[in-house]
Enzyme design. Sequence first.
Site, PDB file in Angstrom:
ATOM      1  N   LEU A  90       6.925  39.728  38.499  1.00 17.19           N
ATOM      2  CA  LEU A  90       6.875  39.721  39.951  1.00 17.19           C
ATOM      3  C   LEU A  90       5.420  39.877  40.374  1.00 17.19           C
ATOM      4  CD1 LEU A  90       9.877  42.097  40.847  1.00 17.19           C
ATOM      5  CD2 LEU A  90       9.880  39.600  40.798  1.00 17.19           C
ATOM      6  N   ASP A  91       5.054  39.248  41.482  1.00 19.61           N
ATOM      7  CA  ASP A  91       3.697  39.419  41.993  1.00 19.61           C
ATOM      8  C   ASP A  91       3.426  40.892  42.246  1.00 19.61           C
ATOM      9  OD1 ASP A  91       3.288  36.683  41.954  1.00 19.61           O
ATOM     10  OD2 ASP A  91       3.984  36.413  44.011  1.00 19.61           O
ATOM     11  N   ARG A  92       2.180  41.259  42.164  1.00 22.57           N
ATOM     12  CA  ARG A  92       1.809  42.667  42.326  1.00 22.57           C
ATOM     13  C   ARG A  92       2.312  43.235  43.652  1.00 22.57           C
ATOM     14  NH1 ARG A  92      -2.708  45.204  44.556  1.00 22.57           N
ATOM     15  NH2 ARG A  92      -3.724  43.199  44.915  1.00 22.57           N
ATOM     16  N   THR A  97       4.876  42.215  45.366  1.00 24.10           N
ATOM     17  CA  THR A  97       6.325  42.005  45.524  1.00 24.10           C
ATOM     18  C   THR A  97       7.082  43.151  44.871  1.00 24.10           C
ATOM     19  OG1 THR A  97       6.006  39.603  45.506  1.00 24.10           O
ATOM     20  CG2 THR A  97       8.224  40.411  45.079  1.00 24.10           C
TER      21      THR A  97
END
Length: 585
Positions: A287-289, A291
């Site tokens: 997951l994106d940082r 998110t």
Amino acid sequence: MHVSLLSRGSIKCHFSSSLYSDVNRRVINKVKHSISSRCCVYPPLNPSLSSRCQQSSSAMEQAAVVPEPPAEVNSALSEEKTAEKEAPETGKRKSDEPHEAEGKERRKRRRGGGGKNLRRGERYIPPPQKRNPGVSFSQEHFDETSYYFEGGLRKVCPYFFDFKTYCKGRWIGKTLLEVFKSEFRTESIEYYEKAVKEGRIRLNETPVEDLSVVLRNNDLMKNTVHRHEPPVVCTPLEILADDGEVLVVNKPASIPVHPCGRFRHNTVIFILGKERGVSELHTVHRLDRLTSGVLLFARTLETSKKLDQLVRDRQLEKEYVCRVEGEFPEGELICEEPILVVSFKIGLCRVDPKGKECRTVFQRRSFNGKTSVVHCLPLTGRTHQIRVHLQYLGFPIINDPIYGSSAWGPQRGKGGLVEKSNEELLQALVEEHRSQESLHMLDIPDDVIVIGKELEEVKTSGKADELEGTSEPNTSKEINHTQTDTQVPTSSEMGNLGCTDINPKSTPLTSPTNSNGSQTEATDSTPKTPLGTRDHLCSECKLVRLDPTEKELVMYLHALRYKGPDFDYSTSLPDWAKEDWVEAD
């Protein structure tokens, strides 16, 4: 005396010294002529065979004319020569003798560990070490430093760290000075010169004496630095499931999944290891940082391969929820615009006909008069797919530092209208966030854009006292040289290759933390930079930092559910996704 002659035709002639006295010279000459003719008719397999024949025939001649020595002398000589002649028949080589082996070992040491003759002034370079293909983080890494908690943030006490990297192909033949100037620009050349004097820069485990040393293939570079990590939210990691095969957590926003860029201990992998004793995890997806939401880890390699196959076969159903700007249309909305990666190093993407096919299904859940909560079903798995498609539709996610930026133009990328080249777009993003002192939110590597020293340094002794926590901190912000998961030729890349704590005994001052992972809020008197962690060469120790805001730490995108053929993991809605949520001023 024992003599053996071997010719091309595999004819072996044996002559015993006891017969030589009875053989006249004519007979010997006839035998010599016969053997010589055979060697000419049949060329020897070994080039030295012909000479051997000649030497053997000469020996027979000498044996015929040399008088026989006394019995006791002849016996000793016979035994010694017989041993010499029989050695080739047993296959034993001269180098197999003990004294020969010792000499060979001495010559090898003179040549260097690799057995290669070294010229005067030439450095010995050991072969590269084999990297462990498995999980590399253990308790040794988790014990490098500790956390402290302050102002609702999880912070890492600064620590000494060895960045490592092998010499890249493009560095071969260049000096360390040239490489530092072109690719390790987070510090000045003056810093590296001082680091050399203190033995902090090593080449193949040997301290570097001068930056003029020329790099060669397989050189292992190490740079010991005083490392500072950006803070993240202090929300505890919620374990959703752990059955021995799969570990599922609810990842808070702002925390990277695994070490990348400036983040190491402030990552999900390290927090689980340090606070819950969980290690040897295999990442299934990321997951994106910024998110939050469902994050899966495999406990075993077999489970990891199984889940990877589900992802490749698109049998893993994913559901996300987000809050976007404006009133999103009611009903189901499908976006199938192709997405092209603009920059692999920071994951910047845009809608482009040359991109890969994508498909995302959107449906509005609520609207509060200003923003909308949208349910998202990504049917493909492209980088930043949900964020890019929402930007294209004209409803960027709140707090999205990239796709909600005005750097895309007046329409902010709506309809795919961007009147800038990829390079111009990247530069515009940098300039916008630089002016807002939020450049760290872009996670831009140093080799993509050189970030100047725009940080306000401490100029007075009074401000220096502030660093020690004796007075209120300055309000200047730091610009983090944050980097992404992609390995790039900077100090972050060197950190991704492994680490060793060179100063494990200098554990910094920390706030109380319970063994079960719960935290005790630090008091206002807790210093911004913990005592006992300063380093005279560290430029970051001279900076006063302002804590990041929620807008900089949380993007309103959440992984709500991950479902497979035999599992279903989900979380509750985050507060910002609820209908009664009101955005703080």
